[in-house]
Structure formats: C-alpha cells, structure tokens
Scaffold this motif. Structure first.
Motif, PDB file in Angstrom:
ATOM      1  N   PHE A 458       0.860  -1.194   0.000  1.00 37.77           N
ATOM      2  CA  PHE A 458       0.000   0.000   0.000  1.00 37.77           C
ATOM      3  C   PHE A 458       0.886   1.230   0.000  1.00 37.77           C
ATOM      4  CE2 PHE A 458       0.175  -1.084   4.627  1.00 37.77           C
ATOM      5  CZ  PHE A 458       0.642   0.118   5.146  1.00 37.77           C
ATOM      6  N   ARG A 459       0.319   2.335  -0.445  1.00 38.86           N
ATOM      7  CA  ARG A 459       1.037   3.606  -0.349  1.00 38.86           C
ATOM      8  C   ARG A 459       0.402   4.447   0.735  1.00 38.86           C
ATOM      9  NH1 ARG A 459       1.293   8.911  -4.316  1.00 38.86           N
ATOM     10  NH2 ARG A 459      -0.635   9.350  -3.175  1.00 38.86           N
ATOM     11  N   MET A 460       1.224   4.954   1.624  1.00 37.73           N
ATOM     12  CA  MET A 460       0.733   5.928   2.608  1.00 37.73           C
ATOM     13  C   MET A 460       1.642   7.145   2.575  1.00 37.73           C
ATOM     14  SD  MET A 460       2.051   4.436   6.290  1.00 37.73           S
ATOM     15  CE  MET A 460       2.234   6.076   7.024  1.00 37.73           C
ATOM     16  N   THR A 461       1.069   8.308   2.833  1.00 34.80           N
ATOM     17  CA  THR A 461       1.913   9.492   2.913  1.00 34.80           C
ATOM     18  C   THR A 461       2.545   9.559   4.293  1.00 34.80           C
ATOM     19  OG1 THR A 461       0.278  11.011   3.845  1.00 34.80           O
ATOM     20  CG2 THR A 461       0.229  10.687   1.462  1.00 34.80           C
ATOM     21  N   ILE A 462       3.658  10.285   4.375  1.00 32.82           N
ATOM     22  CA  ILE A 462       4.293  10.508   5.681  1.00 32.82           C
ATOM     23  C   ILE A 462       3.938  11.917   6.171  1.00 32.82           C
ATOM     24  CG2 ILE A 462       6.183   8.887   5.246  1.00 32.82           C
ATOM     25  CD1 ILE A 462       7.937  11.406   4.595  1.00 32.82           C
ATOM     26  N   LEU A 463       2.827  12.462   5.713  1.00 34.00           N
ATOM     27  CA  LEU A 463       2.512  13.872   5.955  1.00 34.00           C
ATOM     28  C   LEU A 463       1.803  14.190   7.268  1.00 34.00           C
ATOM     29  CD1 LEU A 463       1.464  14.888   2.345  1.00 34.00           C
ATOM     30  CD2 LEU A 463       3.583  15.465   3.533  1.00 34.00           C
ATOM     31  N   PRO A 464       1.101  13.238   7.901  1.00 34.80           N
ATOM     32  CA  PRO A 464       0.451  13.622   9.163  1.00 34.80           C
ATOM     33  C   PRO A 464       1.489  14.119  10.176  1.00 34.80           C
ATOM     34  CG  PRO A 464      -0.395  11.498   8.392  1.00 34.80           C
ATOM     35  CD  PRO A 464       0.781  11.850   7.524  1.00 34.80           C
ATOM     36  N   SER A 465       1.048  14.882  11.136  1.00 34.73           N
ATOM     37  CA  SER A 465       1.959  15.349  12.190  1.00 34.73           C
ATOM     38  C   SER A 465       2.572  14.132  12.865  1.00 34.73           C
ATOM     39  CB  SER A 465       1.186  16.162  13.225  1.00 34.73           C
ATOM     40  OG  SER A 465       0.306  15.303  13.927  1.00 34.73           O
ATOM     41  N   ILE A 466       3.706  14.345  13.497  1.00 30.35           N
ATOM     42  CA  ILE A 466       4.444  13.211  14.057  1.00 30.35           C
ATOM     43  C   ILE A 466       3.582  12.444  15.071  1.00 30.35           C
ATOM     44  CG2 ILE A 466       5.678  14.334  16.004  1.00 30.35           C
ATOM     45  CD1 ILE A 466       7.999  12.658  13.893  1.00 30.35           C
ATOM     46  N   GLU A 467       2.778  13.186  15.847  1.00 31.33           N
ATOM     47  CA  GLU A 467       1.920  12.524  16.849  1.00 31.33           C
ATOM     48  C   GLU A 467       0.886  11.657  16.132  1.00 31.33           C
ATOM     49  OE1 GLU A 467       2.352  15.905  16.684  1.00 31.33           O
ATOM     50  OE2 GLU A 467       4.052  15.774  18.079  1.00 31.33           O
ATOM     51  N   LYS A 468       0.257  12.256  15.138  1.00 34.45           N
ATOM     52  CA  LYS A 468      -0.786  11.535  14.417  1.00 34.45           C
ATOM     53  C   LYS A 468      -0.194  10.344  13.660  1.00 34.45           C
ATOM     54  CE  LYS A 468      -4.941  13.657  13.087  1.00 34.45           C
ATOM     55  NZ  LYS A 468      -5.640  14.733  12.393  1.00 34.45           N
ATOM     56  N   LEU A 469       1.007  10.557  13.132  1.00 32.21           N
ATOM     57  CA  LEU A 469       1.650   9.492  12.367  1.00 32.21           C
ATOM     58  C   LEU A 469       1.940   8.287  13.261  1.00 32.21           C
ATOM     59  CD1 LEU A 469       2.779   8.812   9.543  1.00 32.21           C
ATOM     60  CD2 LEU A 469       4.983   9.698  10.306  1.00 32.21           C
ATOM     61  N   LYS A 470       2.354   8.580  14.501  1.00 35.11           N
ATOM     62  CA  LYS A 470       2.618   7.489  15.443  1.00 35.11           C
ATOM     63  C   LYS A 470       1.342   6.702  15.718  1.00 35.11           C
ATOM     64  CE  LYS A 470       6.648   9.328  17.860  1.00 35.11           C
ATOM     65  NZ  LYS A 470       7.055  10.231  18.958  1.00 35.11           N
ATOM     66  N   VAL A 471       0.271   7.413  15.942  1.00 34.20           N
ATOM     67  CA  VAL A 471      -1.025   6.760  16.173  1.00 34.20           C
ATOM     68  C   VAL A 471      -1.387   5.915  14.954  1.00 34.20           C
ATOM     69  CG1 VAL A 471      -3.492   7.146  16.498  1.00 34.20           C
ATOM     70  CG2 VAL A 471      -1.830   8.604  17.707  1.00 34.20           C
ATOM     71  N   LEU A 472      -1.253   6.535  13.789  1.00 39.22           N
ATOM     72  CA  LEU A 472      -1.594   5.857  12.538  1.00 39.22           C
ATOM     73  C   LEU A 472      -0.786   4.572  12.379  1.00 39.22           C
ATOM     74  CD1 LEU A 472      -1.886   7.706   9.123  1.00 39.22           C
ATOM     75  CD2 LEU A 472      -0.689   5.535   9.282  1.00 39.22           C
ATOM     76  N   LEU A 473       0.531   4.674  12.586  1.00 40.76           N
ATOM     77  CA  LEU A 473       1.381   3.506  12.378  1.00 40.76           C
ATOM     78  C   LEU A 473       1.088   2.434  13.413  1.00 40.76           C
ATOM     79  CD1 LEU A 473       4.635   5.460  11.495  1.00 40.76           C
ATOM     80  CD2 LEU A 473       3.406   3.921   9.944  1.00 40.76           C
ATOM     81  N   GLY A 474       0.768   2.868  14.630  1.00 44.68           N
ATOM     82  CA  GLY A 474       0.380   1.914  15.666  1.00 44.68           C
ATOM     83  C   GLY A 474      -0.877   1.154  15.269  1.00 44.68           C
ATOM     84  N   LYS A 475      -1.806   1.882  14.726  1.00 46.65           N
ATOM     85  CA  LYS A 475      -3.057   1.244  14.302  1.00 46.65           C
ATOM     86  C   LYS A 475      -2.823   0.285  13.141  1.00 46.65           C
ATOM     87  CE  LYS A 475      -6.549   4.639  15.690  1.00 46.65           C
ATOM     88  NZ  LYS A 475      -7.669   5.456  15.193  1.00 46.65           N
TER      89      LYS A 475
END
Lengths: 491, 491
Positions: A458-475
C-alpha cells in the motif's frame, strides 16, 4: 424521482456510448477507497459510530490538508500580487513587495487577472532558468525552454499529447516505472498509448535496473513503438532517490534507443537520507558530454505542490524542455495557447520557490527556519515510518529516501487472498478496505500503482503530524497483526 | 550552434512524428498575427521605428491587460484566503473576511494550498447552485451538478472528451456555430472529432436559424454521427444575444435528435442593448416542461474571465451538468480527479462572483459602483464601435448586443484578394497583417473563427479604454479607406 422519469428516454451519453478511453482510465489516489473514506467521514459527521473517531487520509500528498503551515513569504508575495493595495502596508516586508512588484510588472495591465503568454510570465521563466543553473552548478538553462504549467500533471499530459496519437498504426509505447504514480497510466489510457512497464527492484531499495529497462524495451518493440521513457525521481510511490550512475545509464539507454526522456522531478527538494542526493537528469546529461547534452530530448517537471511548500491548491508548476525540435516547440506553444495560460497565482508561487529570500534579505531568517522545519519533520517522519513498519511481522518497508510516501510490502495470507478473489477484489484492495473500515486509516492499495504479480503493497503518505503518524502507524501494526491472525492457517 | 550540432542526429519528436492531431489544431486568437504583434512590440522596445508608437492588442478578451481595474471586493476575498493573517487587519471589511473564512473552512487544513475535491470546494459549489437558482428565477439547481473548472475552456474540453473517441468507427460529429470561438475547432481537431458547421445569419444580426441547424445536421449524418451541439450565447466572436424563442427551438431540436447540449454562457453578464436579455439554456429548458427538463443532457459553462470581473489569470470557472447519466458522471469525476483539482484561488474568485456583496453589506456600494462602471463603459464602447465601423465605406458591423467583441464584415477588393492568394494567405489574414504593420493594431482575421466562403471579417475586442478605442477605430477607418484606394480598380 427524476431519474425514473428521464429513464424513459434514451440518453445520448451512457456508459455504452462514453469514450472508451475515458472508461479505461484508472486513478487510485482518488479511487474507490477514497470515495469510501468520504462516505465514512460523512457518516461520522452525522453522528454514526465506528471503532474510531476520525478518518485519517494518508492517500494523497496534500501537505496542508494534513496541517502543514504555508511558507509565510510565499503567501505574502502572492497576497501582494493579488491585492496590490497591500504594497502600502507596513506589515509586509520589502523583499516580498519587491518580488510582487516585479511579477506584476510582467503581467498585462500589471494585474494577476490578465492572461499571461501561454508559456508563462517572462520574468518568472527567467527566474526559473536562473534557479536551474544554480541548482545544476552552472549547467546553462535557457529561459525560452521553460514553460509554466498548471501543476506538473499538466506539463506531463502536454508532452505525452505531442508524442502519442491514438490513431497511430504502429502504436506509441510509453515506458513507465512500476510502481508508478498513476497519472502516467491514466494519461496512457486516455490517449490510447501502450503502457510499457519496467519494474523497479524492490529488493534493492526500488532502484532502477538498467537490464530491466532493456528487457522491457525489447519486449515492447514486438508490439508497439516505444518512443518515450518516464522516470520519477525521487520516486512516487517508492521513495527511492536515484544514483548518478543509474541516471547516466538511463540517459545512455535513451540516447541509444532514441527515446524522449520525461523526468518527473517534483520531489527534488524532498531527499531525507544523508547518503542520498538529488541529481537532475539535465545535469547528469550535461556531464555526459555534448554528444548527449546536445541531442537527448528531455523534459523535466517541477511543481509548487511538493517540496517544502506543499502548495497543491495553487496548481503551479513548470517544465524545462531541452533539445526539442524548434518546429515541434512551435506546435507545442500553439497547443498550450488553446488553454490560454496557467493560473497566475500559481505562477507567482512558483517564482517564490525558485527565487526565495537571500541571506541578506529581511525575510531570510524566517523563511530558512520554516523551510528547514518542514523538511526536518519530513525526514523524521520518513525514518519513523520505515522503522515502525519494519517492526511489524509481515510488513517490509524500504527506506523512504525521498518524496512523501512509504510503499511497504505486505504479506497477505492465502486465505485472505482467496476471500478477496471471491469478492472480485484485488487482495490489497481488500486489505486496505478492511484497514479503513476498522481503523479509519485511508491508504491506497499497491495495485493502483502497479506491482509485481503476487506481491502486495500500500502507499501511505508521511505527511500527518508526528503525533498523528505514530497513532496511525500503531493502528496499522495492530490491524496487520489481527489480520494475519484472522487469516492464518494456524488454527 | 547547438542545433547545427544536434541536427546530426535524428530527433525522436519531429514535425513528421508529432501527433498529427496536434498539428491539425488551429487557434487564431493567439495565432500568427499575434506572434507578429509580439515581434513588432519587441522591435519598438529595442528602439526600432514604425509609423506608430505602440501595438494595441485587440485580439484577445483580456480586460485587465487593457487597463480594466479589478473588482476590489473580489481581490480582498482572495487576498484574505491567500494570507489569512490579514483577517486581523482593520483595512479589510467584515463582509470580505466572512466570505474568506467560509471558503477556508471548506478547504483541507483551512488552506488555499490544499487540493480540493476534484469537482471543487463544496461550499463554493453550493453558492454557485444558489446563484443559478436566483438567476433563473427559482429553477432548481443541485449543487452536486456543479463542477468547478480551470477556466471555462477546461470544462468544455472535459465534456467533449467524454463524448468523443478518436477511435470511433462511426466518428462523432460536434455541431458548432460559424463563426465560433476557436477553442471548439481546436478541441475537435485535437480529439479527432468531426466539425459540423452551422452558419449564423449575418444578415439577421448573427441570429441562429433553426432551419440551418437541421440542414447542417442532415448533411453531417451522411458521414458522421452528430452527438453534441455547442452554442455560444452571448456570441463570441459575433456578439449576438439569442432570443428565448431561438433557444427553445435549439433545445427542441436537441431533444428530437438526441443531442447533448453544450451552452457556453461565459458572457451572461455582458449584455448591452436594452432590447436584449440573457436567457439561460437551462431556464428555457425548464419552461418547456418536464419532458424536456428531465431529459435533455445539458452542460452550461461560466467563467471568472469575462463578465464585469475579467479575471482571466485566475483560471476560474464552473459548469452545471444536468440529466447526465449517473454512471457517466462517476466516470467524469474520475477523469477530473486525474488532474486533481482546479486552482483554489480561481475557485475563490468564482465564489465572489456568485456571492457578491448584498445591499445590507458594507462593501455593497463600492462593489455596485465598480460593477456598473465596467458594464456601463462596455455598453458605451459596444455602441461606439458599431457606429464608427458602420460609417466606414466597405465595413459593415452588426450591433454588439453582448460579449466583448465586434466582428465586422470587411470588403476586400478583388485585387487584394488576388495578391493575398499569390502569397498563399487568406485575404483577411493579409488585411489584418497590413493593418498591424501600418497601424500597430492587432485584430484577428475572420478566417480564424470561420465565415461564409467569399466573406471576410475580423474580430476586435471592445476592451480598450474609450479614448484608446476611438484612436483605434479612427486608425482602422483610415487604414481601410487607404486599403480600398490602393486596391480599387478605379485607376
């Protein structure tokens, strides 16, 4: 109601009578999964409940939508151009006013509301040429080879339009990387060209392998006439940054096989790993000597939408076209003139990118700070994304050397593959839909970009804020583990 | 030097290998005469001498380039959207701030720098629908039928793209008025459709004659499949405003023959003569009853570039599409999504046009004054142009009822026609080149728009200031008299 009524009468334009080339177009970045994400968003807004409270759209390289702040100086210049009364305002710095005045002097009636010449405002074209010369350490750039565009997409479509006639008896082959940014495959479908795939080497950080290029070319020659090779560097969706040696090989290949080179360099400012460096195709061509530099036909594309500015909505961009036959150039200008001109605000934004504040100017410090803050955060997020994803069993992510995306390979258990196929769905589409439904995370299936048969991404952007990105990657991690469990044979 | 060197090697892209459909495109509004005008301008700038001191470009509907001032309120809103820090500035009125805030709320990350949905920002689509309902005195407009575009040209190209496949065995016929705005003929060439001409009636103020429509249709059916009829109302280049009866006849014809209707209504605010009124095709269709209103497929186009705003450089516009098959609509949205979205500043400008200051708002008075000043001056210039041209022997100009152009018929003496033909040139091109060379006035030959064989015209804009327009028309008169004398047989 209306449709019931009107269905009594046959429509002129139906799915059957629609231009079949339009039907053939696919564009995953805004495809079915994104439509689904929008539906879920509306459902949540209307008070519906899901196992998550918001949809996170990591499907598209839209930095501002993910909270990135605009570069102040760029917006000051565009605002001054838009509303010149602000020239009298003490809250705007002189360096911004100076640039705005200069741009307006290049506009008919000194107004952003007039058409520019079809290739763009002359002084902006000159600024771009100067920028390219500086970027490429002195390699000459002729401003008359610069054409402003409505985003990079517009330039890419224009060049392809020159090369491709849907009516060719020997059809035009367009070589594109796989995985690719689906603008290319969409344009190829729309124009009825032949898509010639060359596969990037996932096991080698998505590098371009010259032997694969020759293989693809030879195979294509049996059924079409390859005339153009497209390169995306830094890569979208793959994030790789090409080495100088690799670029040399591609250019030599293009020279030998007489191919037009289209190099999509919109991520030229987005290089994150210290051991990588952006090399423009033009500079490398120059260094290969005059035999190459004076003959290979090359168009390079840039944009306001990426880099550290992320100004997608302005639809700014340019292309530099070298060694194009002068008669063809005249034909291209004619074609561009039918659409009149690219948006002037986008042209102005492009000008700021190529002509940013200098160390001796008032706005330099703030500009410098804003720019490095954006690029620094992107580098951190690139690293973080790779690390977290690689810690998940069944996910393998190459380093995000550049651009704005991770394109991890995901293991999909055979039972899930079967279930997807039973639903008439690509397995990675099935995976991404499940991810969306269960976590609210919107990413794009690898099948939308192309991938080797039997592999899934899959393709995901790395653009969310670092906090949000951590949540996203955790999920993503938790989802993937659940998914593997659910479909694993170990029960 | 370079070209000598590189010519040793065959180019990939030459006039021979260029997509022949691109070669076939013609676009007179920025054609050879305009290129020549640019050369003369540069020559004058570099100190060269001519019998005139400046080139007056009356070739293109570019109001700001001719000195028209922007509408303050529109620019205030766009500047606020561009640089939201201005929300704190007391020099911007609240009604502008309110609109800017609302637009930004519709943008991802509240930034003009994010992509919008491909059909445009939702609240702007809703404002447009509300505007159309008001304009059409209550005829319903569904915001989901509204698509923002990059100028009207982009919308027109999009709809044609759906209808036309270059590969059709039975080729698609596109009915266009003659004279026409050459975007249409250019798009038809590019897409390899069949241009089906219906001739407007010059002797009847360029009215559309329904019998001519049937004639053209029947003739075309012998060699192609006419699927769409394009109408330009008010007319470009002809300036006529269609009567309600005429529109009814066209719609009835389209209904009978099952044609898709494209109505180019970008000059809807540009109606000058008191006995004419703009009727939208959609409103007339509604009034013809549900059998028509629920079935005829209609796309109507509007733009920020014309009207009283003249904001060409913003590349704003929209189309309203009714009765389109929902599956086709989904295909269209997919096609639009490949280009991502229209420029956001243009979308914001469009919003101001459909949602201008209201009588109870602070900015109303100034807005009202600026708007009527522009439209009043245009009406004066339309009248003046017609009067002065009609006083010249050998020039006959229909009333400029609307739009921004006069399209006078000019008598070209047979000797001049012969001389032109000897030069391989259209007689009116010969005439316009002479006019340019001798007076510095740049107008576009009628042959670039289409005209009845043996008749000659030129198109000029009525956009120069009234003083400049008088000078321009005086020079045209003097030139024409000289020209007639030079080529008359009476010697």
């Amino acid at each position: 109601m209306l449709s019931a009524h009107s269905s009594l009468r046959e429509k002129t334009l139906t799915l059957d009578t629609l231009n079949p080339q339009v039907k053939a177009v696919e564009y995953a970045v805004r495809g079915p999964i994104v439509i689904k994400a929008g539906e879920i968003e509306r459902y949540l807004e209307e008070g519906g409940t899901k196992p998550f409270s918001e949809v996170i759209k990591a499907n598209i390289g839209d930095a501002h939508a993910m909270g990135q702040q605009p570069i102040t100086f760029l917006r000051q210049v565009v605002a001054l151009c838009t509303f010149p009364e602000l020239m009298d305002s003490p809250s705007f710095p002189e360096d911004a006013k100076w640039r705005a005045r200069r741009i307006l002097q290049g506009c008919g009636g000194h107004s952003l509301g007039s058409y520019s010449a079809s290739p763009g405002v002359e002084c902006i074209r000159k600024d771009i040429a100067a920028y390219i010369e500086q970027r490429d350490e002195g390699v000459p750039s002729d401003w008359e080879n610069i054409y402003l565009t409505t985003g990079a997409s517009d330039g890419i479509m224009t060049i392809l339009r020159l090369l491709v006639s849907g009516k060719d008896s020997s059809r035009t082959g367009v070589m594109i990387p796989i995985p690719q940014y689906p603008l290319y495959s969409a344009a190829i479908s729309e124009m009825d060209a032949v898509q010639v795939n060359y596969y990037l080497d996932e096991d080698n950080c998505w590098a371009l392998d010259i032997n694969e290029l020759y293989r693809a070319y030879q195979a294509a020659k049996l059924h079409c006439q390859p005339r153009v090779i497209c390169i995306i560097n830094p890569g979208n969706p793959t994030g790789q940054v090409q080495s100088k040696k690799c670029i040399e090989e591609v250019l030599h290949f293009a020279y030998e096989e007489n191919l037009f080179v289209m190099s999509d360099e919109v991520y030229q400012d987005n290089v994150y790993t210290p051991d990588c460096q952006f090399h423009s195709f033009k500079k490398v061509l120059y260094e290969m000597g005059p035999e190459y530099f004076n003959s290979v036909e090359l168009a390079s594309f840039h944009s306001t939408s990426k880099g550290y500015t992320g100004e997608c909505g302005f639809r700014g961009g340019y292309m530099e076209v070298i060694n194009m036959d002068p008669e063809v150039k005249a034909q291209m200008v004619k074609l561009l003139s039918v659409r009149l001109c690219p948006p002037l605000a986008g042209q102005a934004a492009m000008d700021v990118i190529v002509n940013p504040p200098q160390p001796d100017e008032h706005s330099y410090k703030q500009f410098r700070q804003e720019k490095s803050s954006v690029l620094g955060a992107l580098a951190d997020k690139a690293k973080l994304t790779e690390q977290i994803l690689n810690a998940v069993p069944g996910i393998k992510c190459n380093p995000v050397q550049g651009a704005m995306y991770a394109f991890p390979r995901i293991f999909i258990p055979p039972k899930a593959v079967e279930e997807a196929k039973a639903l008439g769905m690509q397995p990675d589409m099935f995976y991404c839909l499940r991810l969306l439904e269960e976590t609210g995370i919107c990413v794009v299936p690898g099948s939308g970009f192309g991938q080797k048969d039997g592999t899934y991404h899959f393709r995901m952007t790395i653009l969310p804020s670092i906090e949000k990105l951590k949540v996203l990657l955790g999920k993503v991690r938790d989802f993937h583990i659940r998914f593997l469990k659910e479909y694993s044979a170990l029960e």
